[in-house]
Design an enzyme around this catalytic site. Structure first.
Site, PDB file in Angstrom:
ATOM      1  N   THR A  83       2.249   1.355  -1.570  1.00 38.28           N
ATOM      2  CA  THR A  83       2.283   2.740  -1.114  1.00 38.28           C
ATOM      3  C   THR A  83       1.804   2.763   0.325  1.00 38.28           C
ATOM      4  O   THR A  83       0.936   1.964   0.695  1.00 38.28           O
ATOM      5  CB  THR A  83       1.373   3.642  -1.976  1.00 38.28           C
ATOM      6  OG1 THR A  83       1.083   4.862  -1.272  1.00 38.28           O
ATOM      7  CG2 THR A  83       0.057   2.980  -2.308  1.00 38.28           C
ATOM      8  N   CYS A 196       7.208   6.014   3.804  1.00 40.93           N
ATOM      9  CA  CYS A 196       6.823   6.320   2.427  1.00 40.93           C
ATOM     10  C   CYS A 196       7.679   5.426   1.554  1.00 40.93           C
ATOM     11  O   CYS A 196       8.893   5.310   1.795  1.00 40.93           O
ATOM     12  CB  CYS A 196       7.039   7.788   2.098  1.00 40.93           C
ATOM     13  SG  CYS A 196       6.777   8.175   0.350  1.00 40.93           S
TER      14      CYS A 196
END
Length: 238
Positions: A83, A196
């Site tokens: 992430t 992202c």
């Protein structure tokens, strides 16, 4: 081959991509029946998302620190935090950890530097775009980072949390992202970071008028290269 410790679940949609990408790269490099040696710890994203929304970053950092230590205990040689946003707590994750973290910002910066790009646009969650933890890491590598304006940041963030982390991919959202990317290029970005890990589910290189830097793929490839001894870990900023 070193054992890659994948710390995922944020969301599991992108964690699947990490697992696929690291194994595809190992197979491409070694051929035959080879696959990556990995250990996966997948957290419950609902708990992490609540901590994000409530600003409980210390709690989130403590949770990821526990998860990283579990990966170490399971035999991982280094940690890949799957992430971008949660690299906000990277320092806390590493506290007391006996194995290194392959920082996604360093892997991304290395690819951007290799491409000869210095001014880059960044799209990601609202946290990643608006807060300094990610931009400052890139800037420390000598990069000039542009982020979208407030309305575009809200749009990008909403699509991530309302759609992509739930596995929803809509053509109209792809068009909206293309508009944000084009505006960053018009503002002077020589390349755009897909910052992202879910963004690559929606857009790719063809959706941008400038080179793109897909962090999920770059992070996964850097992990495999290190695991196979091809490269050392990407250098942190001085």
């Amino acid at each position: 081959m070193k054992v890659i410790g994948l710390l995922g679940g944020m969301s599991w949609e992108s964690s699947i991509e990490y697992y696929r990408l690291v194994n595809e790269r190992v197979k491409a490099v070694l051929g035959g029946f080879h696959s990556a040696q990995t250990v996966l710890y997948s957290v419950d994203f609902a708990a992490i998302e609540a901590m994000q929304a409530e600003g409980r970053w210390d709690d989130a950092g403590a949770e990821l620190n526990r998860a990283a230590k579990a990966l170490e205990a399971a035999g991982a040689d280094f940690v890949v935090l799957c992430t971008n946003t949660m690299h906000k707590v990277a320092d806390q994750l590493e506290d007391g950890l006996g194995i290194p973290l392959l920082h996604i910002g360093d892997a991304t910066a290395a690819a951007i530097e290799a491409a000869g790009v210095r001014r880059v646009g960044l799209i990601g969650t609202g946290f990643t775009m608006a807060q300094p933890f990610y931009r400052d890491r890139l800037a420390a590598h000598g990069l000039d980072v542009l982020v979208p304006g407030p309305e575009d940041r809200d749009l990008v963030h909403r699509i991530i949390y309302d759609e992509l982390v739930l596995g929803v991919v809509q053509p109209e959202s792809r068009e909206a992202y293309r508009g944000v990317i084009a505006r960053l290029a018009e503002a002077g970005a020589e390349g755009v970071i897909y910052g992202c890990t879910e963004i690559e589910l929606l857009v790719g290189p063809k959706d941008s008028p400038v080179p793109t830097f897909p962090t999920t793929r770059l992070h996964a490839e850097a992990a495999v290269d290190h695991a196979l001894g091809t490269t050392s870990l990407p250098r942190p900023p001085a």
